[in-house]
Design an enzyme around this catalytic site. Sequence first.
Site, PDB file in Angstrom:
ATOM      1  N   LYS A  22       0.840  -1.211   0.000  1.00 11.65           N
ATOM      2  CA  LYS A  22       0.000   0.000   0.000  1.00 11.65           C
ATOM      3  C   LYS A  22       0.869   1.252   0.000  1.00 11.65           C
ATOM      4  CE  LYS A  22      -1.774   1.476   4.021  1.00 11.65           C
ATOM      5  NZ  LYS A  22      -1.425   2.873   4.377  1.00 11.65           N
ATOM      6  N   ASN A  23       1.851   1.296   0.898  1.00  8.09           N
ATOM      7  CA  ASN A  23       2.607   2.537   1.075  1.00  8.09           C
ATOM      8  C   ASN A  23       3.610   2.787  -0.042  1.00  8.09           C
ATOM      9  OD1 ASN A  23       1.083   2.984   3.293  1.00  8.09           O
ATOM     10  ND2 ASN A  23       2.644   2.418   4.782  1.00  8.09           N
ATOM     11  N   ARG A  92      -4.187  10.674   4.336  1.00  8.61           N
ATOM     12  CA  ARG A  92      -3.060  11.590   4.530  1.00  8.61           C
ATOM     13  C   ARG A  92      -2.072  11.495   3.372  1.00  8.61           C
ATOM     14  NH1 ARG A  92       0.279  13.937   8.313  1.00  8.61           N
ATOM     15  NH2 ARG A  92       2.502  13.553   7.999  1.00  8.61           N
ATOM     16  N   CYS A 116      -5.196  12.188  12.884  1.00  3.50           N
ATOM     17  CA  CYS A 116      -5.753  10.847  12.640  1.00  3.50           C
ATOM     18  C   CYS A 116      -6.139  10.299  14.008  1.00  3.50           C
ATOM     19  CB  CYS A 116      -4.725   9.946  11.948  1.00  3.50           C
ATOM     20  SG  CYS A 116      -3.363   9.527  13.024  1.00  3.50           S
ATOM     21  N   ARG A 121      -0.744  14.782  12.947  1.00  2.33           N
ATOM     22  CA  ARG A 121       0.225  14.256  11.982  1.00  2.33           C
ATOM     23  C   ARG A 121       0.784  15.472  11.244  1.00  2.33           C
ATOM     24  NH1 ARG A 121      -1.255   9.020  10.373  1.00  2.33           N
ATOM     25  NH2 ARG A 121       0.653   8.890   9.134  1.00  2.33           N
ATOM     26  N   PRO A 122       1.798  16.136  11.799  1.00  3.45           N
ATOM     27  CA  PRO A 122       2.286  17.389  11.206  1.00  3.45           C
ATOM     28  C   PRO A 122       2.896  17.184   9.818  1.00  3.45           C
ATOM     29  CG  PRO A 122       3.773  16.605  12.910  1.00  3.45           C
ATOM     30  CD  PRO A 122       2.558  15.724  12.967  1.00  3.45           C
ATOM     31  N   VAL A 123       2.961  18.256   9.055  1.00  5.76           N
ATOM     32  CA  VAL A 123       3.595  18.228   7.731  1.00  5.76           C
ATOM     33  C   VAL A 123       4.654  19.328   7.617  1.00  5.76           C
ATOM     34  CG1 VAL A 123       1.713  17.121   6.459  1.00  5.76           C
ATOM     35  CG2 VAL A 123       1.702  19.626   6.798  1.00  5.76           C
ATOM     36  N   ASP A 124       5.120  19.808   8.760  1.00  4.95           N
ATOM     37  CA  ASP A 124       6.086  20.931   8.735  1.00  4.95           C
ATOM     38  C   ASP A 124       7.354  20.593   7.955  1.00  4.95           C
ATOM     39  OD1 ASP A 124       6.322  19.164  11.083  1.00  4.95           O
ATOM     40  OD2 ASP A 124       8.139  20.318  11.476  1.00  4.95           O
ATOM     41  N   LEU A 125       7.784  19.334   8.031  1.00  2.00           N
ATOM     42  CA  LEU A 125       9.039  18.963   7.332  1.00  2.00           C
ATOM     43  C   LEU A 125       8.839  18.978   5.816  1.00  2.00           C
ATOM     44  CD1 LEU A 125      10.195  16.055   9.660  1.00  2.00           C
ATOM     45  CD2 LEU A 125      10.957  18.433   9.686  1.00  2.00           C
ATOM     46  N   ASP A 304       4.146   0.431  12.324  1.00  5.00           N
ATOM     47  CA  ASP A 304       2.914  -0.146  11.761  1.00  5.00           C
ATOM     48  C   ASP A 304       2.701  -1.590  12.177  1.00  5.00           C
ATOM     49  OD1 ASP A 304       3.142   1.582   8.542  1.00  5.00           O
ATOM     50  OD2 ASP A 304       2.619   2.246  10.559  1.00  5.00           O
ATOM     51  N   ARG A 396      -8.834  -0.394   4.235  1.00  5.09           N
ATOM     52  CA  ARG A 396      -7.928   0.629   3.668  1.00  5.09           C
ATOM     53  C   ARG A 396      -6.583   0.011   3.312  1.00  5.09           C
ATOM     54  NH1 ARG A 396      -7.390   6.197   6.790  1.00  5.09           N
ATOM     55  NH2 ARG A 396      -5.923   6.337   5.059  1.00  5.09           N
TER      56      ARG A 396
HETATM   57  C1  EPZ Z   1       4.268   6.817   6.681  1.00  3.56           C
HETATM   58  O1  EPZ Z   1       3.484   7.879   7.193  1.00  3.56           O
HETATM   59  C2  EPZ Z   1       3.319   5.636   6.513  1.00  3.56           C
HETATM   60  N1  EPZ Z   1       2.258   5.996   5.576  1.00  3.56           N
HETATM   61  C3  EPZ Z   1       2.710   5.267   7.868  1.00  3.56           C
HETATM   62  O2  EPZ Z   1       1.934   4.088   7.666  1.00  3.56           O
HETATM   63  C4  EPZ Z   1       3.831   4.946   8.849  1.00  3.56           C
HETATM   64  O3  EPZ Z   1       3.269   4.710  10.114  1.00  3.56           O
HETATM   65  C5  EPZ Z   1       4.814   6.118   8.922  1.00  3.56           C
HETATM   66  O4  EPZ Z   1       5.305   6.439   7.601  1.00  3.56           O
HETATM   67  C6  EPZ Z   1       6.012   5.812   9.808  1.00  3.56           C
HETATM   68  O5  EPZ Z   1       6.703   4.704   9.310  1.00  3.56           O
HETATM   69  C7  EPZ Z   1       2.519   5.952   4.249  1.00  3.56           C
HETATM   70  O6  EPZ Z   1       3.608   5.628   3.816  1.00  3.56           O
HETATM   71  C8  EPZ Z   1       1.373   6.319   3.340  1.00  3.56           C
HETATM   72  P1  EPZ Z   1       6.364  10.057   8.838  1.00  3.56           P
HETATM   73  P2  EPZ Z   1       4.107   9.371   7.243  1.00  3.56           P
HETATM   74  O7  EPZ Z   1       6.325  11.369   8.129  1.00  3.56           O
HETATM   75  O8  EPZ Z   1       4.946   9.609   6.056  1.00  3.56           O
HETATM   76  C9  EPZ Z   1       6.814  13.158  12.362  1.00  3.56           C
HETATM   77  C10 EPZ Z   1       0.005   2.767   7.711  1.00  3.56           C
HETATM   78  O9  EPZ Z   1      -0.489   2.202   8.694  1.00  3.56           O
HETATM   79  N2  EPZ Z   1       6.679  14.188  11.320  1.00  3.56           N
HETATM   80  O10 EPZ Z   1       7.520   9.131   8.578  1.00  3.56           O
HETATM   81  O11 EPZ Z   1       2.995  10.311   7.525  1.00  3.56           O
HETATM   82  C11 EPZ Z   1       5.520  12.403  12.613  1.00  3.56           C
HETATM   83  O12 EPZ Z   1       4.697  13.095  13.527  1.00  3.56           O
HETATM   84  C12 EPZ Z   1       0.497   4.185   7.843  1.00  3.56           C
HETATM   85  O13 EPZ Z   1       0.190   2.234   6.595  1.00  3.56           O
HETATM   86  C13 EPZ Z   1       6.860  15.527  11.648  1.00  3.56           C
HETATM   87  O14 EPZ Z   1       7.116  15.869  12.799  1.00  3.56           O
HETATM   88  O15 EPZ Z   1       5.023   9.270   8.552  1.00  3.56           O
HETATM   89  C14 EPZ Z   1       6.017  11.102  13.167  1.00  3.56           C
HETATM   90  O16 EPZ Z   1       6.282  11.261  14.553  1.00  3.56           O
HETATM   91  C15 EPZ Z   1       0.102   4.800   9.171  1.00  3.56           C
HETATM   92  N3  EPZ Z   1       6.737  16.467  10.677  1.00  3.56           N
HETATM   93  C16 EPZ Z   1       7.351  10.881  12.436  1.00  3.56           C
HETATM   94  O17 EPZ Z   1       7.711  12.158  11.902  1.00  3.56           O
HETATM   95  C17 EPZ Z   1       6.458  16.122   9.372  1.00  3.56           C
HETATM   96  O18 EPZ Z   1       6.389  17.031   8.505  1.00  3.56           O
HETATM   97  C18 EPZ Z   1       7.270   9.890  11.288  1.00  3.56           C
HETATM   98  O19 EPZ Z   1       6.254  10.335  10.419  1.00  3.56           O
HETATM   99  C19 EPZ Z   1       6.277  14.756   9.059  1.00  3.56           C
HETATM  100  C20 EPZ Z   1       6.408  13.812  10.043  1.00  3.56           C
END
Ligand code: EPZ
Length: 419
Positions: A22-23, A92, A116, A121-125, A304, A396
């Site tokens: 999926k991812n 997301r 969620c 779930r921030p997107v600042d990065l 996950d 999903r």
């Molecule tokens: C991906 O989400 C996966 N989703 C998630 O799987 C998975 O849990 C996650 O990576 C961690 O491995 C997809 O690939 C579609 P991150 P993503 O950005 O990209 C923080 C599932 O069950 N962060 O790696 O959203 C965040 O809060 C889903 O299939 C910031 O602070 O995760 C977290 O603590 C659920 N700022 C950490 O980074 C940002 O801008 C990792 O998040 C982005 C993230």
Amino acid sequence: MEKFLIAGGRRLQGQIRISGAKNAVLALAPATLLAPGIHRLGNVPRLRDVMTMIELLEALGCTCRLEGRELLIDTRSISSLRAPQEIVSRMRASFYVLGPLVARYGYAEVSLPGGCAWGPRPVDLHLTGLQQLGATIEVRDGYVIASATRLRGTRIELRVSSVGATGNILMAAALADGETILHNAAMEPEIVQLGEYLRSMGAHIEGLGTPTLRIVGVSELRPASVEVIPDRIEAATFLIAVAATEGEVTLTDACADHLTAVLEALEAAGCSITTTASSITLRMETLPRPHPISTAPYPGFPTDVQAQWTAFMLRAPGTCRITDTIYPDRFQHIPELQRLGARLERQGNSVLVHGGYPLVGTRVVSRDLRASAALIIAGLIAEGWTEVIDIHHIDRGYEAIETKLQALGAAIHRVVQGD
Ligand code: EPZ
């Protein structure tokens, strides 16, 4: 609405095929926006999230055709640069269209994804990365408005090795002017495959699978074809479900190399595992030993799989601690597992599992994708019948999960949720 009815106590055994990841699909599909033409994605799983991604791409003007496991995406007539809140709030990963749209068209309006089930779930990065590449970012009425005449390569250091931010920055940098060095990049197999797909489209990317990526932008990319990698999280879920029932399973079309942390934990808990290039066989003949885990970015133990491991450890006589260092609040499954009789103590970003006590089936509520998988595993080992309601979350991310479990001998049935 639908629910699952599960009769616990059966030993699972047999062979099942693992679906495409999926991812990986949720990153590869937005990447097609970078190049005009007809792109082909093979081994695409039939999931709700895939249908949502198709809906989003079509809202942007793409023509998509999903036949069996082959997804064709025609990106020659993009007519909108706006990802609507109605779609982004459902998934997301829709946020992945931001980088490609800004890189190819110089403009994008993408709704902020919101939180969620387990918190913000921030997107600042994502946003600071695009700003460093030269995009102007504004947030208005819940939408990110990004614009750029031409993105320029630069040096970016991620505070957290975010999967999504790595994907968005990687896709944007592929069409930027000059060189981008991305430090602390995510190394997940899905991101590696995204990079390989971009290279097959003509991008210049080095360092995939390491924490430092080097991208030299090109003026244009061309459409390409890709076979989606196996879903390592689905594979981990089934291995744990079978181990919890002291069963035996062979997973075909599975990639053991993407699961080393999970396979090591399963062996530490008492499972015997053999692998080939495309299969994983697990055998469990006793109750598991308690084995603590702490999630970490790849190649660490995946967040996950944290909920599924918690359900498994309920079978292990003794105590162990399960910690989520990535999502400190990803514990929606705990109150529901406690309704089955689980003895769990939440302590900050970890849970203390007191295993070896009987679970008794009852009605539990599915709250998010991986928590739902944990409830199914618990239902498979609980006495009597367990009802898991609100199972749209499960669909999903798992392709026909009950069909695959039935093939292993599980008594699980999908029924319409009456009351
Ligand atoms: C991906 O989400 C996966 N989703 C998630 O799987 C998975 O849990 C996650 O990576 C961690 O491995 C997809 O690939 C579609 P991150 P993503 O950005 O990209 C923080 C599932 O069950 N962060 O790696 O959203 C965040 O809060 C889903 O299939 C910031 O602070 O995760 C977290 O603590 C659920 N700022 C950490 O980074 C940002 O801008 C990792 O998040 C982005 C993230």
